[in-house]
Design a protein around this motif. Structure first.
Motif, PDB file in Angstrom:
ATOM      1  N   VAL A 259     -84.843  14.791 -20.908  1.00  0.00           N
ATOM      2  CA  VAL A 259     -84.016  15.492 -19.932  1.00  0.00           C
ATOM      3  C   VAL A 259     -83.526  14.514 -18.846  1.00  0.00           C
ATOM      4  CG1 VAL A 259     -84.015  17.301 -18.175  1.00  0.00           C
ATOM      5  CG2 VAL A 259     -85.050  17.721 -20.414  1.00  0.00           C
ATOM      6  N   ALA A 260     -84.396  13.599 -18.460  1.00  0.00           N
ATOM      7  CA  ALA A 260     -83.978  12.585 -17.486  1.00  0.00           C
ATOM      8  C   ALA A 260     -82.848  11.732 -18.052  1.00  0.00           C
ATOM      9  CB  ALA A 260     -85.180  11.720 -17.105  1.00  0.00           C
ATOM     10  N   ALA A 261     -83.008  11.286 -19.291  1.00  0.00           N
ATOM     11  CA  ALA A 261     -81.956  10.484 -19.927  1.00  0.00           C
ATOM     12  C   ALA A 261     -80.668  11.293 -20.049  1.00  0.00           C
ATOM     13  CB  ALA A 261     -82.421  10.023 -21.311  1.00  0.00           C
ATOM     14  N   GLY A 262     -80.816  12.570 -20.379  1.00  0.00           N
ATOM     15  CA  GLY A 262     -79.647  13.436 -20.468  1.00  0.00           C
ATOM     16  C   GLY A 262     -78.918  13.537 -19.138  1.00  0.00           C
ATOM     17  N   GLY A 263     -79.665  13.477 -18.058  1.00  0.00           N
ATOM     18  CA  GLY A 263     -79.040  13.498 -16.737  1.00  0.00           C
ATOM     19  C   GLY A 263     -78.147  12.284 -16.521  1.00  0.00           C
ATOM     20  N   VAL A 264     -78.599  11.141 -17.000  1.00  0.00           N
ATOM     21  CA  VAL A 264     -77.765   9.931 -16.905  1.00  0.00           C
ATOM     22  C   VAL A 264     -76.511  10.115 -17.762  1.00  0.00           C
ATOM     23  CG1 VAL A 264     -77.650   7.453 -17.350  1.00  0.00           C
ATOM     24  CG2 VAL A 264     -79.779   8.472 -16.483  1.00  0.00           C
ATOM     25  N   ALA A 265     -76.703  10.634 -18.973  1.00  0.00           N
ATOM     26  CA  ALA A 265     -75.555  10.839 -19.870  1.00  0.00           C
ATOM     27  C   ALA A 265     -74.549  11.801 -19.251  1.00  0.00           C
ATOM     28  CB  ALA A 265     -76.034  11.369 -21.222  1.00  0.00           C
ATOM     29  N   ARG A 266     -75.041  12.860 -18.632  1.00  0.00           N
ATOM     30  CA  ARG A 266     -74.131  13.815 -17.998  1.00  0.00           C
ATOM     31  C   ARG A 266     -73.340  13.164 -16.868  1.00  0.00           C
ATOM     32  NH1 ARG A 266     -75.280  19.707 -18.466  1.00  0.00           N
ATOM     33  NH2 ARG A 266     -77.213  20.043 -19.610  1.00  0.00           N
ATOM     34  N   ALA A 267     -74.012  12.312 -16.096  1.00  0.00           N
ATOM     35  CA  ALA A 267     -73.308  11.631 -15.004  1.00  0.00           C
ATOM     36  C   ALA A 267     -72.180  10.761 -15.547  1.00  0.00           C
ATOM     37  CB  ALA A 267     -74.298  10.797 -14.191  1.00  0.00           C
ATOM     38  N   ALA A 268     -72.458  10.062 -16.651  1.00  0.00           N
ATOM     39  CA  ALA A 268     -71.428   9.209 -17.246  1.00  0.00           C
ATOM     40  C   ALA A 268     -70.307  10.051 -17.853  1.00  0.00           C
ATOM     41  CB  ALA A 268     -72.043   8.295 -18.300  1.00  0.00           C
ATOM     42  N   LEU A 269     -70.683  11.133 -18.514  1.00  0.00           N
ATOM     43  CA  LEU A 269     -69.654  12.003 -19.109  1.00  0.00           C
ATOM     44  C   LEU A 269     -68.760  12.613 -18.024  1.00  0.00           C
ATOM     45  CD1 LEU A 269     -71.727  13.836 -21.891  1.00  0.00           C
ATOM     46  CD2 LEU A 269     -69.790  12.283 -22.259  1.00  0.00           C
ATOM     47  N   ALA A 270     -69.358  12.955 -16.897  1.00  0.00           N
ATOM     48  CA  ALA A 270     -68.565  13.529 -15.807  1.00  0.00           C
ATOM     49  C   ALA A 270     -67.458  12.576 -15.391  1.00  0.00           C
ATOM     50  CB  ALA A 270     -69.463  13.866 -14.620  1.00  0.00           C
ATOM     51  N   ALA A 271     -67.753  11.283 -15.465  1.00  0.00           N
ATOM     52  CA  ALA A 271     -66.744  10.286 -15.082  1.00  0.00           C
ATOM     53  C   ALA A 271     -65.758  10.004 -16.215  1.00  0.00           C
ATOM     54  CB  ALA A 271     -67.440   8.989 -14.656  1.00  0.00           C
ATOM     55  N   LEU A 272     -66.255   9.976 -17.451  1.00  0.00           N
ATOM     56  CA  LEU A 272     -65.422   9.514 -18.572  1.00  0.00           C
ATOM     57  C   LEU A 272     -64.709  10.635 -19.320  1.00  0.00           C
ATOM     58  CD1 LEU A 272     -67.898   6.904 -20.104  1.00  0.00           C
ATOM     59  CD2 LEU A 272     -66.010   6.468 -18.529  1.00  0.00           C
ATOM     60  N   ALA A 273     -65.256  11.845 -19.296  1.00  0.00           N
ATOM     61  CA  ALA A 273     -64.655  12.977 -20.024  1.00  0.00           C
ATOM     62  C   ALA A 273     -64.752  14.200 -19.123  1.00  0.00           C
ATOM     63  CB  ALA A 273     -65.387  13.193 -21.346  1.00  0.00           C
ATOM     64  N   PRO A 274     -63.950  14.216 -18.063  1.00  0.00           N
ATOM     65  CA  PRO A 274     -64.138  15.170 -16.963  1.00  0.00           C
ATOM     66  C   PRO A 274     -64.208  16.640 -17.376  1.00  0.00           C
ATOM     67  CG  PRO A 274     -62.467  13.542 -16.410  1.00  0.00           C
ATOM     68  CD  PRO A 274     -62.801  13.334 -17.848  1.00  0.00           C
ATOM     69  N   GLY A 275     -63.474  17.058 -18.386  1.00  0.00           N
ATOM     70  CA  GLY A 275     -63.486  18.480 -18.714  1.00  0.00           C
ATOM     71  C   GLY A 275     -64.670  18.919 -19.563  1.00  0.00           C
ATOM     72  N   LEU A 276     -65.496  17.975 -19.968  1.00  0.00           N
ATOM     73  CA  LEU A 276     -66.577  18.295 -20.898  1.00  0.00           C
ATOM     74  C   LEU A 276     -67.693  19.075 -20.209  1.00  0.00           C
ATOM     75  CD1 LEU A 276     -67.748  15.750 -23.532  1.00  0.00           C
ATOM     76  CD2 LEU A 276     -69.340  17.369 -22.551  1.00  0.00           C
ATOM     77  N   ARG A 277     -68.161  20.149 -20.858  1.00  0.00           N
ATOM     78  CA  ARG A 277     -69.204  20.984 -20.265  1.00  0.00           C
ATOM     79  C   ARG A 277     -70.192  21.437 -21.326  1.00  0.00           C
ATOM     80  NH1 ARG A 277     -67.968  26.817 -17.825  1.00  0.00           N
ATOM     81  NH2 ARG A 277     -70.141  27.444 -17.645  1.00  0.00           N
ATOM     82  N   ILE A 278     -71.469  21.255 -21.063  1.00  0.00           N
ATOM     83  CA  ILE A 278     -72.520  21.550 -22.040  1.00  0.00           C
ATOM     84  C   ILE A 278     -73.365  22.717 -21.556  1.00  0.00           C
ATOM     85  CG2 ILE A 278     -74.622  20.643 -23.110  1.00  0.00           C
ATOM     86  CD1 ILE A 278     -73.284  17.833 -22.833  1.00  0.00           C
ATOM     87  N   THR A 279     -73.537  23.726 -22.427  1.00  0.00           N
ATOM     88  CA  THR A 279     -74.324  24.897 -22.059  1.00  0.00           C
ATOM     89  C   THR A 279     -75.276  25.262 -23.185  1.00  0.00           C
ATOM     90  OG1 THR A 279     -72.318  25.715 -20.980  1.00  0.00           O
ATOM     91  CG2 THR A 279     -74.174  27.249 -21.150  1.00  0.00           C
ATOM     92  N   GLY A 280     -76.568  25.390 -22.844  1.00  0.00           N
ATOM     93  CA  GLY A 280     -77.573  25.815 -23.813  1.00  0.00           C
ATOM     94  C   GLY A 280     -78.139  27.170 -23.438  1.00  0.00           C
TER      95      GLY A 280
END
Lengths: 369, 369, 369, 369
Positions: free
Chosen positions: C135-156
């Protein structure tokens, strides 16, 4: 990574033995849309192929490369490119003795110890023939670099042949005009005489090769185990018979002081860095700086020689070995195009790590082709 | 081959900056059941740690290593071993200038060009402090090798410091008795005087290190891109400031004839091969032969020196640089234990490729513990 | 891929046991310049952390994450990011029995058979605690995705808990308003009663989780073994207790005809494809099409239960097992944020393969910061 | 790992398009000394090859496999094995329309979006023809497993075809006696009628396949990202048209309670574990337990159908698609031998990780051959 693969995004897997039906490589990760055909690859293979003059093995191989996949309508598709070169001039009977007796300085004893069962014909997979596949892969890398990094230019040449170093001023135009790829007409003449002597004596000698890449963009390579120089060192050391690799100043860096080693920096007319020297060989902290990338490596002498050497047999008997068959008196000569190919593969791999394999979506519905 | 990872089955990932809170590594793939504790790792770290004498940086770091995972009741479990070393003596204010001005010969300009945003304090990730993590990982590898290849022994030492080579007979007992790990009391004395001079002059010098592994089983390494020498070349070239790597005869192999290079073979009393020489450095065709594995590498001089050098700033201004702060006048000294550690990691990785990570099922219901 | 690492360019290596001093991960390959701090990661960890309500284990862990490297002045540097979470509420004495007796359905027998020597406290490395690092690593990935693919949204969210499926209309706003992350208030109520019953009975149940990524750019993934769905399947199956993974229609695709399965295509107002359905789950031929990427996975019931089960001991005796200690009655609940994290990591990894880790040179001399 | 490679020590790289001159694979990491010839591989390919009955595509391919390297005197040498299958019955003119119009549910739109430039003939690399290379590689894996894990046996069969599940008692002897590899003569008859109907209607259907490995040694697989089930999930999901993968109980595990899911353990006459059930599918914590390893996967229906579907063209026009050409009405049938092959490759890879590629030195001077 895996044992017969190199590269991370631009990945090359080579296969094939010296005396099997064919050899080749799978090139995985080449960007799509790159112009590629067999003729453009053949050009590089022709530089490496044997039997072109009296200084290389007299085995006659056309080294004709076939593209079996990954190219459609003259352009790469982004899927794996299979390159195959058929062996046509094997003479396996020449190698009967080698099955039983080990050549000092040759890989055959190590292969036997490791595997128990080996293809001894022509050295099998330890043969210099494996490098044909590298040159073919390097041709693909060059094609991609031509599209992605237009100013980039890779040049390899010999700087030493056995006892004799390259001396005098370097004339790069000479490289393609002599059988040694040495940038000096006088040196070429001297080396020809030297090698004729060695060949007649049934001896062989080592070689030193330098490969320079001009126009390398800054920023290639990554700390700490994906350094550009780390990957170049691995690439060159993986060529058969290579025993040493140097970047820039190389082993001589141990002799320098900090002042002498510092490549002083000023600003060029474009406001970008200009270096007063290049001890670094174009790489600092594992990352390219924009200076020429300079790599050197040493190739040991061919171990298949006519001079008798003490050795042993597989069944545990002491003996003497004399190797007949067709061999290069200086296998390092043909390592020049191989070193160039490895440089091209490593640079492209790092370029793709930074810029990606496609650069984003490439096909858009409704767009002009 | 990710950027901060090396190895295939025994994999080490290092992390941490010179001036962050901590640095360390994750060691993945260590076999289970190996005796391991912090004290046995500390022994190796103490050899590398700074501030031990006047010839290394005066930064005082205990380099105390903590095992955070992968060890239970004094033995490895086969799960990843996390090793952490806290930084305690950072003085980041010393590095204010470096944020703006690039040191000639240093990685800081390359990092800036690649990343735009970097941790300039103490060189960040390009600092020699990263190598503490390698030495810790090497300690794990040594513990595993002690169990799996009992006769194997790794020894590193310096063979050149700047202008001065190791001369005279080698006395291996001297290695641990001088600050340079040089196997010669007289050479150590000569080098001490030389380095004192350099240090007072605000200069620095390069170094050459040799690492020898005795008792290496034959058969380690694999053709063609997983050669033992390929992986050793990559491992050594990945150490910061290294510019050249040699196996056995190394670059000098280019000068030899085939007869001179052939390590002649006879049979020993046990019916196994005995070699008359070791030009090969224990490796043929990328595979260990059972001879000593011999690697040499050159470390360039420290680029942080007190002598002014021409350089530029990040904002595009020409300037002169003088680097204060605490630096090793010969950073190559501390590269000796690092080279040993890399040798240990590479040999263990290849041993596991051949023999496997567990050797088969290890826990059997109903068996004695 | 190495055993505790996943990803090719965005690589995550996790380490740590349930009852060791700490656990965490090394995140290698995050692009430079991404805004990142501990608070932004903590937000995701807080969703997964135990002890938040009566439906998860009563172990109280703050799961406070520390960034030990790779971030400087609030932004990533491109070097490895070490994330550490200290364990604070281990109660190892609870696990004395487990050292000797194996729980049916639990990994402990398999670990013993493989390694002989294992950390049995709290399941060691097979514990759900390992997923905190993901989950911690996923937080880093989300931060990068927010910058590189702004419209991307993940929901579980959960779509099944044991005997009870999610029923009725989906109300995504409900997801964060109940302890089950189920998009339906009525279902949440029903599940609460069901789980209370199971918990009191000392039982447990399985769960099904769906993770949807909206705004995924087309073109992610690559034939044939680097397919986006291949990597998603591996990512989800690597979560502990997962037994099945589905993309889009999933296992039910076996029941369909070609007509029913065809997601018909028309053109949207922007001239780009619009799909009438999404049986494909957003992936065709391993490559994202721009539709929502839809993944489902099943988590088996917690094997540590109070109901006695027949089992054996390490020394080879038959027995019955009842597991006390603190356990989740439905470990699948906490798998929701874990599934989201894995989705983020996989999507970022593929985005970087296409676009590269830096996108080219990022620091230019003389440029504005 | 790389995009067209799978495996870590036993590595397979496939190449080739449906309508190129040939396709094949490089098998890297096969242990030396394994008996192997073309006939033993052909046996497996013959099971998968098209045109054998009216239920598969009428394309006639001999699928004759050639071994181009890595085998000498009937045994593997430990070097890469190149396997090539020539394409002989391409009819590229059939695919003219496909170049311009995308088939709903087919990879062609995704390939176009990603690469811009693609080999549209017969689906290029997304074609089921790619799986011939997998079956060839699986044949090598089976040969090695036969030597290294003699009791291991892999069996695949269909458990669902479209609307119809396998019903009634399973009779494994029937598997090879019907065109569907279904272990039930009555089911085979029912399916034949059903598929005849679909074929005549120009429709297609999905399928579910189960692959079981008996005699798998305990201890294969490793926490946390090298789990045996993780690698199996990736392997099966990488087969074209697969949309779901299950281990043991699979997606249904979500419905179970802890008591129901627990595979109770007693001791067999040999003092080793005996399990009362196999919900786990032979894998706990990612590691094999010695029970049968059970994997199921779903294949979506062939997207090339005669029923018109709404679609768009590359140039951005709405249209309807009807796919002529030769296609499998149920491509899942031929996925049975492919699933078996993937199982064999994954199991061998994990066996080698534990036991090593050679098991140590194999060739000893003076030993009997």
């Amino acid at each position: 990574m895996s044992h017969n693969t190199f590269g991370h995004l631009f990945r090359v897997t080579t296969w094939g033995e010296s005396h099997g039906p064919a050899l080749g490589c799978t090139v995985d990760g080449c960007p799509p849309g790159i112009a590629l055909d067999e003729a453009s690859l053949q050009r590089w293979l022709d530089r490496r192929k044997p039997g072109q003059n009296r200084y290389t093995t007299q085995r006659r191989e056309a080294d004709a490369v076939r593209i079996l996949s990954g190219v459609f309508e003259g352009r790469t598709t982004g899927t794996p490119i299979q390159l195959m070169i058929e062996n046509t001039d094997q003479r396996s009977k020449d190698y009967g003795d080698i099955a039983e007796t080990f050549r000092p300085g040759h890989a055959d004893i190590a292969y036997f110890q490791k595997y128990g069962h080996r293809d001894y014909r022509g050295g099998g997979r330890s043969s210099a023939r494996e490098t044909a596949a590298r040159v073919a892969a390097g041709g693909v890398a060059r094609a991609a670099l031509a599209a992605l990094a237009p100013g980039l230019r890779i040049t390899g040449y010999m700087t030493r042949m056995g006892a004799h170093a390259l001396e005098g001023p370097r004339d790069m135009d000479q490289i393609d005009k002599n059988p040694f790829w040495v940038p000096s007409a006088e040196t070429a003449e001297r080396w020809a005489a030297y090698l004729d002597g060695l060949r007649k004596a049934g001896s062989s000698c080592g070689a030193e090769i330098e490969v320079v890449a001009e126009g390398v963009p800054p920023g290639l390579g990554a700390p700490v185990y994906g350094k550009l120089d780390t990957d170049l060192a691995a690439a060159m050391m993986s060529i058969n018979a290579v025993k040493g690799v140097e970047i820039g100043e190389g082993m001589a860096a141990a002799r320098l002081t900090g002042e002498a080693n510092a490549d002083e920096i000023t600003l060029g007319p474009d406001g970008q860095p200009v270096y007063a020297s290049n001890h670094a060989g174009g790489i600092l902290g594992g990352i390219s700086t924009g200076q020429d990338v300079v790599v050197r490596f040493a190739v040991k002498p061919t171990s298949s020689i006519l001079t008798p050497r003490a050795s042993i047999t597989r069944s545990g008997r002491e003996t003497e070995v004399v190797t007949k068959g067709r061999h290069d008196p200086c296998v390092g000569i043909r390592a020049v195009p191989v070193g160039e190919a490895m440089m091209a593969c490593v640079l492209l791999d790092h370029l793709l790590r930074d810029r990606g394999q496609t650069g984003g979506v490439r096909g858009r519905i409704g767009a002009e082709d």
